[in-house]
Design a protein around this motif. Structure first.
Motif, PDB file in Angstrom:
ATOM      1  N   LEU A 338     -12.268 -10.080  15.579  1.00 27.27           N
ATOM      2  CA  LEU A 338     -11.814 -11.146  14.894  1.00 27.27           C
ATOM      3  C   LEU A 338     -12.297 -11.310  13.571  1.00 27.27           C
ATOM      4  O   LEU A 338     -11.614 -11.789  12.659  1.00 27.27           O
ATOM      5  CB  LEU A 338     -12.279 -12.410  15.822  1.00 27.27           C
ATOM      6  N   ILE A 339     -13.348 -10.753  13.171  1.00 32.60           N
ATOM      7  CA  ILE A 339     -13.847 -10.889  11.793  1.00 32.60           C
ATOM      8  C   ILE A 339     -13.004  -9.851  11.039  1.00 32.60           C
ATOM      9  O   ILE A 339     -12.700 -10.346   9.828  1.00 32.60           O
ATOM     10  CB  ILE A 339     -15.451 -10.442  11.998  1.00 32.60           C
ATOM     11  N   GLU A 340     -12.953  -8.772  11.614  1.00 38.72           N
ATOM     12  CA  GLU A 340     -11.653  -7.781  10.701  1.00 38.72           C
ATOM     13  C   GLU A 340     -10.502  -8.358  10.381  1.00 38.72           C
ATOM     14  O   GLU A 340      -9.995  -8.295   9.437  1.00 38.72           O
ATOM     15  CB  GLU A 340     -11.926  -6.576  11.461  1.00 38.72           C
ATOM     16  N   ILE A 345      -6.597 -11.005   6.633  1.00 36.20           N
ATOM     17  CA  ILE A 345      -5.996 -12.158   6.394  1.00 36.20           C
ATOM     18  C   ILE A 345      -6.240 -12.712   5.052  1.00 36.20           C
ATOM     19  O   ILE A 345      -5.391 -12.935   4.084  1.00 36.20           O
ATOM     20  CB  ILE A 345      -6.138 -13.097   7.510  1.00 36.20           C
ATOM     21  N   THR A 346      -7.672 -12.950   4.935  1.00 39.70           N
ATOM     22  CA  THR A 346      -8.146 -13.636   3.671  1.00 39.70           C
ATOM     23  C   THR A 346      -8.230 -12.704   2.261  1.00 39.70           C
ATOM     24  O   THR A 346      -8.383 -13.190   1.291  1.00 39.70           O
ATOM     25  CB  THR A 346      -9.433 -14.399   3.886  1.00 39.70           C
ATOM     26  N   ALA A 420      -6.570 -16.473  15.230  1.00 39.94           N
ATOM     27  CA  ALA A 420      -6.577 -15.906  13.703  1.00 39.94           C
ATOM     28  C   ALA A 420      -5.145 -16.331  13.361  1.00 39.94           C
ATOM     29  O   ALA A 420      -5.009 -16.301  11.812  1.00 39.94           O
ATOM     30  CB  ALA A 420      -6.818 -14.333  14.103  1.00 39.94           C
ATOM     31  N   GLU A 421      -4.210 -16.261  14.020  1.00 45.59           N
ATOM     32  CA  GLU A 421      -2.660 -16.643  13.435  1.00 45.59           C
ATOM     33  C   GLU A 421      -2.756 -18.127  12.834  1.00 45.59           C
ATOM     34  O   GLU A 421      -2.271 -18.233  11.884  1.00 45.59           O
ATOM     35  CB  GLU A 421      -1.732 -16.337  14.309  1.00 45.59           C
ATOM     36  N   LEU A 422      -3.181 -18.966  13.762  1.00 45.24           N
ATOM     37  CA  LEU A 422      -3.231 -20.525  13.367  1.00 45.24           C
ATOM     38  C   LEU A 422      -4.050 -20.444  12.201  1.00 45.24           C
ATOM     39  O   LEU A 422      -3.760 -21.352  11.399  1.00 45.24           O
ATOM     40  CB  LEU A 422      -3.834 -21.218  14.700  1.00 45.24           C
ATOM     41  N   ALA A 426      -3.245 -22.286   8.533  1.00 44.97           N
ATOM     42  CA  ALA A 426      -4.216 -23.193   7.964  1.00 44.97           C
ATOM     43  C   ALA A 426      -4.890 -22.739   6.322  1.00 44.97           C
ATOM     44  O   ALA A 426      -4.812 -23.633   5.642  1.00 44.97           O
ATOM     45  CB  ALA A 426      -5.245 -23.652   8.811  1.00 44.97           C
ATOM     46  N   LEU A 427      -5.115 -21.441   6.274  1.00 45.09           N
ATOM     47  CA  LEU A 427      -5.981 -21.153   5.135  1.00 45.09           C
ATOM     48  C   LEU A 427      -4.566 -21.079   3.922  1.00 45.09           C
ATOM     49  O   LEU A 427      -5.057 -21.404   2.978  1.00 45.09           O
ATOM     50  CB  LEU A 427      -6.442 -19.804   5.447  1.00 45.09           C
ATOM     51  N   GLN A 428      -3.533 -20.664   4.371  1.00 49.95           N
ATOM     52  CA  GLN A 428      -2.472 -20.445   3.694  1.00 49.95           C
ATOM     53  C   GLN A 428      -2.010 -21.863   2.931  1.00 49.95           C
ATOM     54  O   GLN A 428      -1.827 -22.150   1.615  1.00 49.95           O
ATOM     55  CB  GLN A 428      -1.306 -19.738   4.233  1.00 49.95           C
ATOM     56  N   GLU A 429      -1.974 -22.712   3.748  1.00 46.48           N
ATOM     57  CA  GLU A 429      -1.646 -24.092   3.541  1.00 46.48           C
ATOM     58  C   GLU A 429      -2.798 -24.613   2.382  1.00 46.48           C
ATOM     59  O   GLU A 429      -2.617 -25.322   1.474  1.00 46.48           O
ATOM     60  CB  GLU A 429      -1.640 -25.056   4.643  1.00 46.48           C
ATOM     61  N   ALA A 430      -4.186 -24.316   2.868  1.00 52.22           N
ATOM     62  CA  ALA A 430      -5.415 -24.829   1.936  1.00 52.22           C
ATOM     63  C   ALA A 430      -5.091 -24.080   0.616  1.00 52.22           C
ATOM     64  O   ALA A 430      -5.235 -24.671  -0.388  1.00 52.22           O
ATOM     65  CB  ALA A 430      -6.435 -24.449   2.603  1.00 52.22           C
ATOM     66  N   GLN A 431      -4.741 -22.965   0.581  1.00 54.44           N
ATOM     67  CA  GLN A 431      -4.444 -22.246  -0.686  1.00 54.44           C
ATOM     68  C   GLN A 431      -3.378 -22.737  -1.660  1.00 54.44           C
ATOM     69  O   GLN A 431      -3.639 -23.152  -2.742  1.00 54.44           O
ATOM     70  CB  GLN A 431      -3.953 -20.772  -0.555  1.00 54.44           C
ATOM     71  N   VAL A 432      -2.336 -23.232  -0.969  1.00 56.41           N
ATOM     72  CA  VAL A 432      -1.096 -23.720  -1.760  1.00 56.41           C
ATOM     73  C   VAL A 432      -1.678 -25.101  -2.217  1.00 56.41           C
ATOM     74  O   VAL A 432      -1.354 -25.153  -3.412  1.00 56.41           O
ATOM     75  CB  VAL A 432       0.169 -23.731  -0.800  1.00 56.41           C
TER      76      VAL A 432
END
Length: 437
Positions: A338-340, A345-346, A420-422, A426-432
């Protein structure tokens, strides 16, 4: 039976303290759970990546635990520590043996706060001093004494304290004045700072209390070996070491059963505190100490609810399940994957500064895109976006700018991939949204 969460929220605000914080713009009422999933009052299902603040350690509705609770409740629910208790002695024997502390004694409480409070009482009484060393960015509970050793301003509502607290460098590896140093140089600098502080401190310090990985602090940690190096300094001066294992205990970090074992060059701590996961939701906390320290209290003491038969039965069943199913090994394997996955992803998101942690104890630090500035706003955006997609996570760190990920330790690979997919979405939305603002 109908559930009306907005009405429940209004009732909550009418009778409970304003500082009793709730997650989400639309607070969530969780009604039931199974395995690694929970359901809300509206029937929505969520993958639980926070476990009620690292407390649902094995799984929701674990049959072995619910059966033990039901059977014990059918016999007797409460007796108090004024009477012999077989379940309490049984669990104390197991924990004493697992602690690594020689000639160990165990005192049970009902929470991690109370466990740390008891450890502070023992250390200050044994050493005849109210001076405590604590780590910057630390959190050890919400009692008057534990707030007095909290190094995180977000969780410290008063400067009043029965203790004199001295805050030490080292708990946050990637920030602060020593962040640019290599691990060996970092440890040496923190030890030199500790020595200098102690040389200028009047009286004898009672103890250092430290979380091997800072929980509320956002899952930050020093390099392995820091507390062993600190221990050498402390031992020369007779100062005790308290390892706060409320969040790191029971194999959650994967590599070790206790967090202190990452710093184990010169043996176990003098005192160890635990809570949260051992009860899998039942209220269990406690402190383990060598007999010389534990027995230093000269007055009588009891615990009305600490070590109750029902919670001890739950703890025994939960501990047996954890050991028999090698959940520590699972935390190492699935947590490592999960960490990798999260780091991959990030890597392309500049709203994320760092993915850190070990095992199933993972922090994601959020920043304002293009800067090194912590962003609680971005963390909140990610928290909300994850919930909308069916994933529950936590947050912490300075100002609440870090996401905290700590699923039940029985998490499987498919669920880790799903989460991880979810979280990626969520992180992509936070980025935008962070970039647009």
């Amino acid at each position: 039976m109908t559930h009306d969460s907005p009405t429940l929220h209004s009732r909550h605000r009418a009778v409970l303290p304003s500082w009793l914080s709730l997650y989400y713009e639309r607070p969530l009422e969780i009604t039931h759970g199974e395995g690694r999933y929970v359901w809300d009052a509206e029937g929505n299902r969520y993958l639980d990546f926070f476990g009620g603040i690292l407390t649902t350690m094995t799984a929701h509705a674990l049959p072995e635990v619910t059966k033990a609770v039901s059977e014990q409740a059918g016999r007797i629910i409460h007796t108090s520590t004024l009477y012999l208790s077989r379940p309490m002695v049984d669990l104390a024997e197991r924990i004493a043996a697992l602690s690594g502390i020689p000639d160990a004694r165990v005192f049970f409480t009902t929470s991690g706060t109370e466990a740390n409070d008891a450890a502070l009482l023992l250390a200050t009484t044994h050493r005849r001093s109210n001076q405590i060393l604590a780590m910057r960015n630390s959190y050890h509970g919400r009692s008057f004494s534990s707030i007095g050793i909290t190094g995180n301003a977000s969780w410290s509502p008063t400067s009043l304290s029965p203790l004199q607290t001295l805050y030490v460098h080292g708990g946050v590896r990637s920030r602060g004045p020593y962040a640019h140093l290599g691990d060996g140089e970092y440890i040496a600098a923190c030890v030199a700072d500790l020595e200098d502080m102690l040389d200028q401190t009047a009286g004898g310090v009672a103890a250092l209390i430290a979380e091997p990985i800072q929980g509320v602090g956002g899952f930050t940690a020093p390099p392995d070996g820091l507390y062993a190096a600190f221990r050498e300094v402390l031992a020369r001066r007779g100062i005790l070491w308290i390892s706060d294992e409320v969040q790191t205990g029971w194999g959650r970090t994967g590599e070790h059963f206790w967090g202190w074992q990452a710093h184990a060059d010169n043996g176990p701590p003098d005192l160890l505190t635990f809570a949260k996961g051992i009860g899998n939701g039942m209220s269990i906390g406690g402190v383990v100490a060598r007999a010389e320290v534990m027995d230093s209290l000269s007055a009588n003491s009891i615990s009305t609810f600490g070590g109750s038969p029902v919670t001890m039965a739950a703890g025994l069943a939960n501990l047996n399940y954890l050991l028999e199913h090698d959940l520590q090994g699972n935390a190492r394997r699935v947590g490592g994957l999960l960490i990798e996955r999260l780091r991959a992803i990030t890597a392309r998101l500049d709203v994320v500064r760092e993915v850190r942690g070990r095992g199933l104890m993972i922090g994601v630090e959020m920043v304002r895109p293009g800067t090194d500035e912590r962003s609680p706003e971005a963390a909140n955006l990610a928290l909300e976006a994850a919930r909308e997609r069916g994933l529950l996570i936590g947050k912490g760190g300075q100002g609440g700018a870090s996401l905290r990920i700590a699923p039940p330790m029985s998490l499987n690979v498919a669920e880790a991939e799903e989460g991880a997919e979810l979280l990626a979405e969520a992180l992509q939305e936070a980025q935008v949204k962070s970039t647009a603002s």
